[in-house]
Design an enzyme around this catalytic site. Structure first.
Site, PDB file in Angstrom:
ATOM      1  N   HIS A  63       6.401  -5.826   4.654  1.00 15.66           N
ATOM      2  CA  HIS A  63       6.260  -5.281   3.294  1.00 15.66           C
ATOM      3  C   HIS A  63       5.199  -4.185   3.321  1.00 15.66           C
ATOM      4  O   HIS A  63       4.069  -4.368   2.854  1.00 15.66           O
ATOM      5  CB  HIS A  63       5.908  -6.404   2.325  1.00 15.66           C
ATOM      6  N   GLY A  68       4.787  -9.510  -2.695  1.00 19.89           N
ATOM      7  CA  GLY A  68       4.288 -10.524  -3.618  1.00 19.89           C
ATOM      8  C   GLY A  68       4.596 -10.217  -5.061  1.00 19.89           C
ATOM      9  O   GLY A  68       5.574  -9.556  -5.394  1.00 19.89           O
ATOM     10  N   GLY A  69       3.722 -10.702  -5.937  1.00 24.78           N
ATOM     11  CA  GLY A  69       3.887 -10.495  -7.367  1.00 24.78           C
ATOM     12  C   GLY A  69       4.436 -11.695  -8.106  1.00 24.78           C
ATOM     13  O   GLY A  69       4.445 -11.714  -9.335  1.00 24.78           O
ATOM     14  N   GLU A  70       4.861 -12.730  -7.376  1.00 26.19           N
ATOM     15  CA  GLU A  70       5.480 -13.882  -8.040  1.00 26.19           C
ATOM     16  C   GLU A  70       4.495 -14.681  -8.894  1.00 26.19           C
ATOM     17  O   GLU A  70       4.903 -15.456  -9.749  1.00 26.19           O
ATOM     18  CB  GLU A  70       6.126 -14.821  -7.010  1.00 26.19           C
ATOM     19  N   THR A  99      10.814  -9.538  -3.704  1.00 22.64           N
ATOM     20  CA  THR A  99      11.136  -9.989  -5.051  1.00 22.64           C
ATOM     21  C   THR A  99      10.945  -8.889  -6.083  1.00 22.64           C
ATOM     22  O   THR A  99      11.742  -8.735  -7.013  1.00 22.64           O
ATOM     23  CB  THR A  99      10.220 -11.172  -5.438  1.00 22.64           C
ATOM     24  N   ARG A 163      14.790 -17.229  -6.561  1.00 25.49           N
ATOM     25  CA  ARG A 163      14.351 -15.886  -6.958  1.00 25.49           C
ATOM     26  C   ARG A 163      15.434 -14.834  -6.773  1.00 25.49           C
ATOM     27  O   ARG A 163      15.226 -13.658  -7.088  1.00 25.49           O
ATOM     28  CB  ARG A 163      13.110 -15.489  -6.146  1.00 25.49           C
ATOM     29  N   HIS A 195      17.564 -12.380   3.113  1.00 21.73           N
ATOM     30  CA  HIS A 195      16.521 -13.385   2.888  1.00 21.73           C
ATOM     31  C   HIS A 195      17.189 -14.710   2.576  1.00 21.73           C
ATOM     32  O   HIS A 195      17.969 -14.814   1.628  1.00 21.73           O
ATOM     33  CB  HIS A 195      15.623 -12.943   1.728  1.00 21.73           C
ATOM     34  N   HIS A 224      14.378 -15.743   8.088  1.00 23.60           N
ATOM     35  CA  HIS A 224      13.759 -17.012   7.676  1.00 23.60           C
ATOM     36  C   HIS A 224      14.637 -18.210   8.084  1.00 23.60           C
ATOM     37  O   HIS A 224      14.622 -19.254   7.433  1.00 23.60           O
ATOM     38  CB  HIS A 224      13.492 -17.058   6.168  1.00 23.60           C
ATOM     39  N   ASP A 282       7.343 -10.909   8.657  1.00 23.87           N
ATOM     40  CA  ASP A 282       7.292 -10.942   7.187  1.00 23.87           C
ATOM     41  C   ASP A 282       5.891 -10.543   6.729  1.00 23.87           C
ATOM     42  O   ASP A 282       5.376 -11.029   5.722  1.00 23.87           O
ATOM     43  CB  ASP A 282       7.662 -12.326   6.643  1.00 23.87           C
TER      44      ASP A 282
END
Length: 390
Positions: A63, A68-70, A99, A163, A195, A224, A282
């Site tokens: 990334h 992130g941001g969840e 996400t 998600r 994902h 994953h 990741d």
């Protein structure tokens, strides 16, 4: 500039003892014993005295412009910096969104990839994010693949995850078809980097597409796969059927048998650790920390240095042959993603090289012929990094 690296224990990934490598500009010009500069050349000579030299690592899931941001706006991770990648031995990176495709965009991703390349390493991107229909730079994924050089596939597209956009089979079919034709027209892999969450469907949506269409299994690159025992078993069946699988490093909270070193050992023991198995970090994604009541108590940022850490562990702890382990982050990745002149130490290939010390820790790194890390000290810094060289 000419550089001559002498007396290396070379893994191309195949082992060649006591070998010299001649670098001219960005490329490997010659490999052999007792190489010399031509009479008209004065260049740098580096004597490795038997230390191990391997291809630069390819991390195909990072990334780079933040993730992130969840857990809300404050949980968005920052952009990655150049030295974070190079000190871990990564000389080629593939950036992706996750996400959050609202506060992050494909434009940001592409510009960050170009920034990293301007600073000294090779970079590519996947077009898209978790959602289907997914985010693209141009009106269609096919156009992105044909017209934008750095776009090599679609991803990371989320399935079997709460998600995800809960995509219908027809939507995934259309996405895979676009990726395939776009890849063909653009001369690229056009993979769909998937994902996989902990959802009960697992890989079943992809099996359905393979049963119902002419799209080949190699069009998909699920990641994953070592998330759960069930998913790993599905991934093994996918691999046996001719597919590619990607393992995620750095999952220290997973059961030991699902962490990369143990999974690579398992695949090797079952004689299915082939050139369609890759490992990625990741990296730079968010790592939320919860207490026993499920309340968020802290946030971390995923490291890209776990890529070599976990592959190295498979060699030291599980006895995996070095050349076999190395392929999962070098030549295998280059083959799956169709990255030309990457992933191997070979004449005509880019001079992306990593020197390992006696403990197989990263000591020196060259990216496209530039000495980025020298004796574990960063030599080339990103434009806005705090600790910059002279």
């Amino acid at each position: 500039m000419w550089k001559l690296i002498k007396n290396a224990k070379l893994y191309t990934p195949e082992l060649i003892e006591d070998t010299d490598v001649l670098i001219v500009g960005k490329c490997i010009a010659a490999i052999g014993k007792k190489l010399l500069f031509p009479d008209f050349v004065k260049g740098d000579v580096i004597d490795l005295q038997g230390k191990t030299m391997v291809p630069g690592f390819i991390d195909a899931h990072v990334h780079i412009c933040g993730g992130g941001g969840e857990a809300g706006p404050s949980s968005r991770t920052p952009e990655i910096q150049l030295s974070q990648l190079t000190r871990g031995g990564t000389t080629t990176v593939v950036g992706c969104l996750g996400t959050d495709s609202v506060s992050r965009s494909m434009s940001e991703l592409l510009v960050k990839a170009q920034a990293l390349e301007d600073e000294g390493i090779s970079s590519f991107v996947y077009s898209g994010a978790y959602q289907v229909p997914t985010r693209t730079l141009l009106p269609t994924l096919q156009q992105d693949l044909v017209l934008i050089k750095k776009v090599i596939g679609a991803g990371e597209i989320a399935i079997s995850d709460h998600r995800s956009a809960q995509p219908q089979i027809a939507e995934l079919e259309h996405l895979a078809a676009e990726a395939r034709v776009g890849g063909m027209l653009g001369g690229k892999a056009g993979v769909v980097h998937l994902h996989l969450g902990e959802g009960k469907q697992g890989l079943q949506p992809i099996w359905t597409i393979l049963d119902q269409t002419e799209i080949p299994i190699t069009q998909f690159m699920p990641t994953h796969i070592n998330r759960t025992h069930s998913l790993l078993e599905q991934g093994i069946q996918f691999l046996i059927a001719g597919g590619c699988i990607d393992l995620t490093a750095g999952c220290d909270d997973f059961p030991a048998e699902l962490q990369v070193p143990a999974v690579l050992h398992l695949l090797h023991e079952r004689q299915i650790l082939n050139d369609r198995v890759t490992v990625t970090s990741d990296g730079n994604g968010s790592m939320p920390q919860y207490n026993e009541a499920g309340v968020l108590v802290g946030m971390g940022v995923g490291s890209v240095e776990v890529l070599w850490r976990d592959v190295r562990e498979s060699v030291l702890r599980f006895g995996l042959p070095m050349e076999v382990a190395l392929r999962t982050i070098t030549s295998n990745v280059a083959n799956v993603l169709h990255l030309e002149h990457k992933g191997m130490i070979r004449v005509g290939y880019d001079a992306d090289l990593v020197v390992l010390d006696e403990d197989l820790q990263v000591q020196d790194v060259w990216a496209m012929g530039i000495h980025m890390v020298d004796n574990k000290e960063t030599r080339v810094w990103g434009t806005y990094e705090k600790h910059r060289g002279p």
